[in-house]
Design a protein around this motif. Structure first.
Motif, PDB file in Angstrom:
ATOM      1  N   GLN A   1     -28.649 -72.004 -32.554  1.00  0.00           N
ATOM      2  CA  GLN A   1     -27.570 -72.080 -33.531  1.00  0.00           C
ATOM      3  C   GLN A   1     -27.158 -73.530 -33.753  1.00  0.00           C
ATOM      4  N   THR A   2     -26.319 -73.746 -34.775  1.00  0.00           N
ATOM      5  CA  THR A   2     -25.901 -75.113 -35.086  1.00  0.00           C
ATOM      6  C   THR A   2     -24.389 -75.204 -35.233  1.00  0.00           C
ATOM      7  N   ILE A   3     -23.862 -76.396 -34.996  1.00  0.00           N
ATOM      8  CA  ILE A   3     -22.481 -76.688 -35.376  1.00  0.00           C
ATOM      9  C   ILE A   3     -22.558 -77.056 -36.851  1.00  0.00           C
ATOM     10  N   SER A   4     -21.738 -76.430 -37.670  1.00  0.00           N
ATOM     11  CA  SER A   4     -21.825 -76.642 -39.116  1.00  0.00           C
ATOM     12  C   SER A   4     -21.544 -78.092 -39.478  1.00  0.00           C
TER      13      SER A   4
ATOM     14  N   GLY B   1     -18.605 -65.528 -36.581  1.00  0.00           N
ATOM     15  CA  GLY B   1     -19.546 -66.574 -36.193  1.00  0.00           C
ATOM     16  C   GLY B   1     -18.823 -67.734 -35.528  1.00  0.00           C
TER      17      GLY B   1
ATOM     18  N   GLN C   1     -15.033 -74.966 -36.070  1.00  0.00           N
ATOM     19  CA  GLN C   1     -14.291 -74.407 -37.208  1.00  0.00           C
ATOM     20  C   GLN C   1     -13.010 -73.706 -36.727  1.00  0.00           C
TER      21      GLN C   1
ATOM     22  N   ILE D   1     -15.140 -63.930 -33.705  1.00  0.00           N
ATOM     23  CA  ILE D   1     -16.164 -63.088 -33.070  1.00  0.00           C
ATOM     24  C   ILE D   1     -17.541 -63.733 -33.172  1.00  0.00           C
ATOM     25  N   GLU D   2     -18.289 -63.685 -32.059  1.00  0.00           N
ATOM     26  CA  GLU D   2     -19.623 -64.280 -31.953  1.00  0.00           C
ATOM     27  C   GLU D   2     -20.556 -63.236 -31.344  1.00  0.00           C
ATOM     28  N   ARG D   3     -21.746 -63.084 -31.916  1.00  0.00           N
ATOM     29  CA  ARG D   3     -22.636 -62.052 -31.401  1.00  0.00           C
ATOM     30  C   ARG D   3     -23.482 -62.515 -30.205  1.00  0.00           C
TER      31      ARG D   3
ATOM     32  N   LEU E   1     -22.974 -68.132 -26.166  1.00  0.00           N
ATOM     33  CA  LEU E   1     -22.081 -68.988 -26.963  1.00  0.00           C
ATOM     34  C   LEU E   1     -20.644 -68.519 -26.827  1.00  0.00           C
TER      35      LEU E   1
ATOM     36  N   GLY F   1     -19.569 -59.728 -30.148  1.00  0.00           N
ATOM     37  CA  GLY F   1     -20.104 -58.534 -30.790  1.00  0.00           C
ATOM     38  C   GLY F   1     -20.517 -58.825 -32.217  1.00  0.00           C
ATOM     39  N   ASP F   2     -20.833 -57.747 -32.940  1.00  0.00           N
ATOM     40  CA  ASP F   2     -21.289 -57.850 -34.318  1.00  0.00           C
ATOM     41  C   ASP F   2     -20.077 -57.889 -35.254  1.00  0.00           C
ATOM     42  N   GLY F   3     -19.873 -59.027 -35.868  1.00  0.00           N
ATOM     43  CA  GLY F   3     -18.731 -59.182 -36.775  1.00  0.00           C
ATOM     44  C   GLY F   3     -19.042 -58.813 -38.218  1.00  0.00           C
TER      45      GLY F   3
ATOM     46  N   THR G   1     -19.092 -67.627 -41.203  1.00  0.00           N
ATOM     47  CA  THR G   1     -19.773 -68.929 -41.067  1.00  0.00           C
ATOM     48  C   THR G   1     -21.270 -68.760 -40.854  1.00  0.00           C
TER      49      THR G   1
ATOM     50  N   VAL H   1     -27.149 -70.447 -41.003  1.00  0.00           N
ATOM     51  CA  VAL H   1     -27.981 -69.561 -40.181  1.00  0.00           C
ATOM     52  C   VAL H   1     -27.618 -68.133 -40.595  1.00  0.00           C
TER      53      VAL H   1
ATOM     54  N   VAL I   1     -26.451 -61.833 -38.686  1.00  0.00           N
ATOM     55  CA  VAL I   1     -27.333 -60.776 -38.182  1.00  0.00           C
ATOM     56  C   VAL I   1     -26.478 -59.601 -37.717  1.00  0.00           C
TER      57      VAL I   1
HETATM   58  N1  SAH Z   1     -18.405 -71.748 -36.921  1.00  0.00           N
HETATM   59  C1  SAH Z   1     -19.437 -72.544 -36.268  1.00  0.00           C
HETATM   60  C2  SAH Z   1     -20.791 -72.350 -36.878  1.00  0.00           C
HETATM   61  C3  SAH Z   1     -21.532 -71.311 -36.224  1.00  0.00           C
HETATM   62  S1  SAH Z   1     -23.160 -70.997 -36.813  1.00  0.00           S
HETATM   63  C4  SAH Z   1     -19.036 -73.997 -36.272  1.00  0.00           C
HETATM   64  O1  SAH Z   1     -17.884 -74.302 -36.350  1.00  0.00           O
HETATM   65  O2  SAH Z   1     -19.872 -74.845 -36.151  1.00  0.00           O
HETATM   66  C5  SAH Z   1     -22.994 -69.266 -37.123  1.00  0.00           C
HETATM   67  C6  SAH Z   1     -22.755 -68.390 -35.929  1.00  0.00           C
HETATM   68  O3  SAH Z   1     -22.679 -67.042 -36.376  1.00  0.00           O
HETATM   69  C7  SAH Z   1     -23.860 -68.406 -34.889  1.00  0.00           C
HETATM   70  O4  SAH Z   1     -23.335 -68.782 -33.657  1.00  0.00           O
HETATM   71  C8  SAH Z   1     -24.378 -66.967 -34.867  1.00  0.00           C
HETATM   72  O5  SAH Z   1     -24.767 -66.530 -33.582  1.00  0.00           O
HETATM   73  C9  SAH Z   1     -23.171 -66.220 -35.359  1.00  0.00           C
HETATM   74  N2  SAH Z   1     -23.428 -64.888 -35.917  1.00  0.00           N
HETATM   75  C10 SAH Z   1     -24.465 -64.488 -36.690  1.00  0.00           C
HETATM   76  N3  SAH Z   1     -24.328 -63.189 -37.029  1.00  0.00           N
HETATM   77  C11 SAH Z   1     -23.168 -62.751 -36.463  1.00  0.00           C
HETATM   78  C12 SAH Z   1     -22.478 -61.502 -36.445  1.00  0.00           C
HETATM   79  N4  SAH Z   1     -22.949 -60.417 -37.078  1.00  0.00           N
HETATM   80  N5  SAH Z   1     -21.308 -61.431 -35.757  1.00  0.00           N
HETATM   81  C13 SAH Z   1     -20.809 -62.510 -35.106  1.00  0.00           C
HETATM   82  N6  SAH Z   1     -21.434 -63.714 -35.086  1.00  0.00           N
HETATM   83  C14 SAH Z   1     -22.589 -63.842 -35.755  1.00  0.00           C
END
Ligand code: SAH
Length: 218
Positions: free
Chosen positions: A65-68, A92, A98, A112-114, A118, A138-140, A156, A210, A213
């Motif tokens: 993954q990346t920092i935006s 995300g 962010q 929420i982060e899946r 992370l 979990g899945d957001g 994000t 990214v 998912v």
């Molecule tokens: N907000 C971050 C950027 C994160 S990149 C920042 O400040 O830099 C996007 C993130 O979304 C990734 O970590 C990825 O794992 C997450 N992600 C992807 N699908 C997701 C989902 N369904 N639910 C929660 N997180 C998800």
């Protein structure tokens, strides 16, 4: 994390220059710029890469993954029109940069982060550097019905379509900001919930995130 959290003159200076660059690139909301000027973005980097932290670029943060990019963070945040006390859902979490920007603007943040690794890391780091949010793993892509309605929702990661669940979880007068497109590029979409049945949609610039998912995503 192996390194210490120190905010040196070099990093402070880098942050000021970044704010000026974002202003030149068209970010006009002074509160958003002030938040970018406050959050130590280098805290999200390994010390070896601190010299990259205030460039306007995305950067790998592990787990693929990346920092935006700061411009993208500022752009999405500006569209949210955060008011102090807004309840915000962030989908995300990633490294939480962010999240910190939203907190600086006075939002109450559910994030929420899946990816579990992370989620665990960010949940530890943020309170340590002075930022308090509500973290979930979990899945957001279905939003977070349990804590709805939200004044604002920010996604994000790049979505194939706007998940209906998110619209339902917006308060009337609320705003959803979500990048929508294919896996290569997405258009930034904002949706204002005018009433329980009416929405105003605006399609803006192109970005590359990214993928989102999940159940209501890729
Ligand atoms: N907000 C971050 C950027 C994160 S990149 C920042 O400040 O830099 C996007 C993130 O979304 C990734 O970590 C990825 O794992 C997450 N992600 C992807 N699908 C997701 C989902 N369904 N639910 C929660 N997180 C998800």
């Amino acid at each position: 994390m192996a390194y210490k959290y120190i905010d040196n003159y070099r990093e402070q200076g880098g942050r000021k220059q970044l704010v000026e660059l974002l202003r030149k690139k068209g970010i006009a909301d002074e509160q958003v710029l002030a938040a970018i000027g406050k959050v130590p973005r280098h805290y999200f980097f390994d010390e070896t890469f601190w010299n990259q932290a205030y460039k306007d670029i995305a950067f790998p943060i592990g787990e693929g993954q990346t920092i935006s990019q700061p411009y993208t963070v500022a752009y999405q945040t500006e569209l949210l029109h955060i008011r102090k006390g807004d309840t915000v859902l962030e989908i995300g979490t990633g490294c939480g940069y962010q999240t910190c920007i939203l907190l600086e603007l006075g939002a109450k943040v559910y994030t929420i982060e899946r990816q579990e690794k992370l989620y665990i890391r960010t949940k530890q780091v943020l309170p340590h550097i002075g930022y308090k949010a509500n973290f979930f793993c979990g899945d957001g892509s279905k939003g977070m019905p349990k804590y709805a309605p939200f004044n604002k929702i920010i996604v994000t990661a790049g979505a194939p379509f706007v998940p209906e669940d998110m619209l339902q979880q917006l308060a009337v007068g609320g705003i959803l900001v979500i990048p929508v497109g294919d896996e290569q590029s997405q258009k930034m979409v904002t949706i204002l919930k005018v009433s329980d049945t009416d929405y105003e949609k605006v399609v803006l610039d192109t970005f590359r995130f990214v993928p989102l998912v999940g159940d209501r995503a890729w």
